[in-house]
Design an enzyme around this catalytic site. Structure first.
Site, mmCIF file in Angstrom:
data_model
loop_
_atom_site.group_PDB
_atom_site.id
_atom_site.type_symbol
_atom_site.label_atom_id
_atom_site.label_comp_id
_atom_site.label_asym_id
_atom_site.label_seq_id
_atom_site.Cartn_x
_atom_site.Cartn_y
_atom_site.Cartn_z
ATOM 1 N N CYS A 121 0.813 -1.224 0.000
ATOM 2 C CA CYS A 121 0.000 0.000 0.000
ATOM 3 C C CYS A 121 0.843 1.270 0.000
ATOM 4 O O CYS A 121 0.353 2.347 -0.354
ATOM 5 C CB CYS A 121 -0.949 -0.004 1.196
ATOM 6 S SG CYS A 121 -1.982 -1.482 1.258
ATOM 7 N N HIS A 263 -3.722 6.952 2.156
ATOM 8 C CA HIS A 263 -4.073 5.610 1.688
ATOM 9 C C HIS A 263 -5.440 5.274 2.257
ATOM 10 O O HIS A 263 -5.672 5.401 3.463
ATOM 11 C CB HIS A 263 -3.015 4.620 2.161
ATOM 12 C CG HIS A 263 -3.416 3.195 1.980
ATOM 13 N ND1 HIS A 263 -4.001 2.732 0.822
ATOM 14 C CD2 HIS A 263 -3.343 2.134 2.825
ATOM 15 C CE1 HIS A 263 -4.263 1.447 0.963
ATOM 16 N NE2 HIS A 263 -3.871 1.062 2.159
ATOM 17 N N ASN A 293 -10.089 -0.664 -0.268
ATOM 18 C CA ASN A 293 -8.631 -0.554 -0.229
ATOM 19 C C ASN A 293 -8.066 -1.014 -1.575
ATOM 20 O O ASN A 293 -8.097 -2.206 -1.880
ATOM 21 C CB ASN A 293 -8.099 -1.420 0.914
ATOM 22 C CG ASN A 293 -6.586 -1.335 1.073
ATOM 23 O OD1 ASN A 293 -5.893 -0.793 0.226
ATOM 24 N ND2 ASN A 293 -6.077 -1.885 2.158
#
Length: 336
Positions: A121, A263, A293
């Site tokens: 990520c 994020h 996500n």
């Protein structure tokens, strides 16, 4: 200790773009697949739906479309690009890099260096930091940075603890020379990793440790394996400290910060970061309710949406921050 640098001048984001698949999977859709509820998912994550790639759609297809849109935004030709960096942990294949497929698909020069970064990520922050260094060093004028993930093919759709979290998509930016024209710039970048948390978020199968076999497939070792509680704790702590360090390096106070484009992993994590950094959640640009996500893709997707909506305006200061498997984390401050 991570590697952090302060940037005084030299590079800026000249264009942004993103692509998400058309197929929307809602929490209600998931209720039919696993033992979960829309209410449970929303309360614990803030996610309401996510995008799922079409059959036959590859990671490089999504990356190339986001890159084309970033090129159009920057008003550049594909042949103007001097380097392509693709941040992904869901490549088209182990060899070669996804970036070389992107190079061909967008029509970039066939001598342009192209490579992948695997920092989960945090991949976009890592790739942005590298692009910034090449541009500031005078080794490149325009670098294409793409964050892209096709996570729907590496999650176990019978595991309710992980399958509700992830989605597919791509975001891209062009990092260009800043010619002292007052059009913003990258003010600071910082990247870090702590390998002692490596087992907290991983895909254990498919590499040299556990090569693909009938047994590894049967044990679902090729899917995302996550200790959510462990990641949550380290995410709030490290995102907060990295964000504070990036602001200090850029000479920007939390009060002066216009936007945080984080994020988009979990609303509870971001609430914790807001509390620790003293930046109110109202200044966080959030789209995780729509996309879930998307790992490396989440910051550039959110940035492009915020810019196109007119939320982020010229002269404003923006903080990026991300943490993912590794654990790897990073941050950056830009002036738009």
């Amino acid at each position: 200790m991570g590697h952090a640098t302060t940037v005084t001048a030299g590079s800026r984001i000249s264009g942004t773009g993103h692509y998400v698949p058309s197929h929307v999977m809602t929490n209600r859709d998931l209720e039919a697949r696993v033992d979960t509820t829309d209410q449970w998912i929303v309360e614990r994550t803030g996610i309401r739906e996510r995008r799922i790639a079409a059959e036959g759609e590859a990671t490089s297809d999504m990356a190339a479309e986001a890159a084309r849109r970033a090129l159009a935004s920057a008003e550049l030709d594909p042949r103007d690009i001097d380097m392509i960096i693709v941040a992904t942990v869901t490549p088209d294949m182990p060899l070669p890099s996804t970036a070389v497929f992107v190079q061909t698909k967008i029509g970039a020069r066939n001598d342009c260096p192209a490579f992948d970064i695997a920092a989960a990520c945090a991949g976009f922050c890592y790739a942005l930091s590298i692009a910034d260094k090449f541009v500031r060093a005078g080794a490149a004028k325009h670098v294409m940075v793409v964050g892209v993930e096709l996570l729907s093919r590496v999650v176990d759709w019978s595991d309710r603890s992980t399958c509700v979290l992830f989605g597919d998509g791509a975001g891209a930016v062009v990092v260009s020379e800043s010619r002292g024209d007052g059009r913003g710039g990258i003010l600071s970048t910082a990247i870090h990793a702590d390998g002692s948390y490596a087992s907290a978020l991983r895909i254990p199968g498919g590499g040299s440790v556990e090569p693909a076999s009938a047994r590894s497939l049967e044990l679902k070792r090729h899917f995302v394996d996550m200790n959510g509680r462990e990641i949550f704790k380290v995410a709030v702590k490290n995102l907060s400290s990295a964000s504070a360090a990036a602001l200090t390096a850029a000479g920007v106070s939390a009060d002066d910060l216009d936007w945080v484009v984080p994020h988009q992993a979990n609303l509870r994590i971001l609430e914790g970061v807001a509390e620790r950094t003293g930046v109110p959640l109202t200044r966080f640009y959030l789209n995780l309710a729509k996309y879930g996500n998307t790992s490396s893709a989440s910051i550039p997707i959110a940035l492009d949406e915020a810019v196109r909506e007119g939320a982020i305006k010229a002269g404003q200061s923006v903080l990026f921050c991300a943490l993912g498997g590794g654990v790897a984390w990073g941050s950056a401050v830009i002036r738009w």
